[in-house]
Scaffold this motif. Structure first.
Motif, short mmCIF file in Angstrom:
data_model
loop_
_atom_site.label_atom_id
_atom_site.label_comp_id
_atom_site.label_asym_id
_atom_site.label_seq_id
_atom_site.Cartn_x
_atom_site.Cartn_y
_atom_site.Cartn_z
N TYR A 63 0.85 -1.20 0.00
CA TYR A 63 0.00 0.00 0.00
C TYR A 63 0.88 1.24 0.00
N SER A 65 -0.62 4.07 1.43
CA SER A 65 -1.24 4.80 2.52
C SER A 65 -1.32 3.91 3.76
N GLN A 67 -3.31 4.45 6.32
CA GLN A 67 -4.72 4.28 6.67
C GLN A 67 -5.38 3.21 5.80
N THR A 68 -5.06 3.20 4.52
CA THR A 68 -5.64 2.18 3.64
C THR A 68 -5.20 0.79 4.07
N ASP A 71 -7.24 -0.12 7.13
CA ASP A 71 -8.66 -0.34 6.84
C ASP A 71 -8.91 -1.59 6.02
N GLU A 72 -8.03 -1.89 5.07
CA GLU A 72 -8.30 -2.95 4.11
C GLU A 72 -7.70 -4.30 4.47
N GLU A 73 -6.66 -4.30 5.30
CA GLU A 73 -5.99 -5.59 5.48
C GLU A 73 -5.57 -5.88 6.92
N PHE A 90 -3.49 9.13 10.14
CA PHE A 90 -4.11 7.80 10.22
C PHE A 90 -4.61 7.55 11.63
#
Length: 365
Positions: A63, A65, A67-68, A71-73, A90
């Motif tokens: 990633y 980001s 934060q991403t 949130d995603e993993e 974040f």
């Protein structure tokens, strides 16, 4: 000097754990068991194995980001490795998550630090209104620079918990926290937290104004430790802004401030507040080097507390108040001055009696 290389393992195609000698397999399996909570051994498959996630602002990781990635993993027990680069704000709202920057394990003031992973926004640990009532496990931030350029931020560069989400076990270590007082005057703002460790960080100030490294606001907190931190031109290492309050089963707490190096402070350590309502607060202030232009340790009003103030090195010339107990007059200033291993600026005439003839301050005259 003899160096012994033990179990140096890299991922190599065509090499399995079974290819190692039995004693090495056993040692590696024991380490895997400790790290993962699984059964260890070839073929072991914990239900939720921890994983490593790479965040790289340049695009070479999983990633770009933080934060991403969260949130995603990210899941409980995972480690996010943050490569050098600049990153935005974040919020950590995952139990038992570790974020390791490129300088993990290297003290914040070390000259061995390399390129930084720099957070130019705000860092939140917990405090998500839509999150769990309690963020458990241990959240760790290690080897990251936090230097927000955003003005007008509430709380601090880093905010830990609030009354919507309690945090259990948080550690910030080996990091750099830069405070820009015109934007945000606090490095780490603390609310409802159990077991908070802030160690081996460097706190710096860019710009001018009043800055505080760690500020505890009205909070039900227990077990806070600041150790091995370096402050450069930051006005205060520790401050209780609105005191401790009883709540969420908390009736007492311990605050340990040990082995920190404070240079160029105004009032270095502010203890207690009139709004304190915990039954007991135990303070240990030991092994610090405290250079302050105004006050070294300020003991304010509030809940009766126990104090251990020993083996500190106080630096400050004429006019500096090394210890101020005028509010409550509960400290044994004679013992602090003479019996507890504290040292005071050798160029100052130190006494525990101030201008009004009372012994409620230790001052340099």
């Amino acid at each position: 000097m003899t160096l012994e290389l033990i179990d140096f393992v890299v991922e190599t195609d065509g090499v399995d754990l079974e290819d190692f000698p039995p004693e090495v397999q056993k040692r590696i399996n024991e380490e895997l068991d400790e790290l993962t909570g699984g059964d260890g051994g070839p073929g072991s498959d914990p239900d939720n194995p921890p994983q490593s996630i790479i965040v790289d602002a340049g695009g070479d990781g999983d990633y770009e980001s933080i934060q991403t990635a969260i949130d995603e993993e990210a899941g409980s027990g995972d480690v996010i490795f943050v490569e050098p680069g600049d990153y935005e704000s974040f919020t950590v709202d995952v139990d038992d998550l570790t974020l390791e920057g490129p300088n993990a394990g290297i003290a914040g003031d070390s000259d061995q630090r390399g390129d930084e992973a720099t957070i130019t926004g705000k860092v939140n640990i917990g405090g998500d209104p839509g999150g769990n009532p309690t963020l458990s496990g241990e959240v760790v931030i290690d080897g990251i620079e936090m230097a927000t350029t955003t003005s007008g931020l509430p709380d601090g560069v880093v905010s830990i918990a609030d009354r919507s989400e309690r945090v259990e076990n948080a550690t910030i270590k080996n990091s750099v926290v830069d405070i820009e007082p015109s934007g945000v005057g606090v490095g780490i703002a603390v609310e409802e937290v159990d077991n908070l460790t802030i160690e081996n960080n460097e706190f710096t100030e860019s710009g001018s104004g009043t800055s505080v490294a760690v500020n505890v606001v009205e909070t039900a907190a227990s077990n806070i430790e600041l150790s091995g931190n370096m402050l450069t031109d930051v006005d205060r290492l520790y401050n209780e802004g609105a005191g401790f309050i009883e709540g969420r089963g908390i009736s007492s707490t311990t605050v340990r401030i040990v082995d920190n190096d404070v240079n160029g402070a105004g009032t270095a350590i502010g203890i207690g507040d009139s709004e304190d309502s915990l039954e007991t607060v135990d303070y240990v202030i030991s092994g610090n080097e405290i250079e302050a232009s105004s006050v070294g340790i300020l003991q304010n009003g509030g809940t009766p507390a126990s104090f251990t103030i020993e083996n500190n090195d106080f630096i400050g010339d004429s006019g500096t108040i090394y210890v101020d107990d005028a509010e409550n007059e509960i400290l044994d200033l004679s013992a602090i001055l003479n019996d507890q291993g504290n040292t005071f600026d050798p160029d100052a005439d130190v006494t525990d009696e101030d201008d009004d003839g009372t012994d409620d301050r230790i001052v340099a005259e």
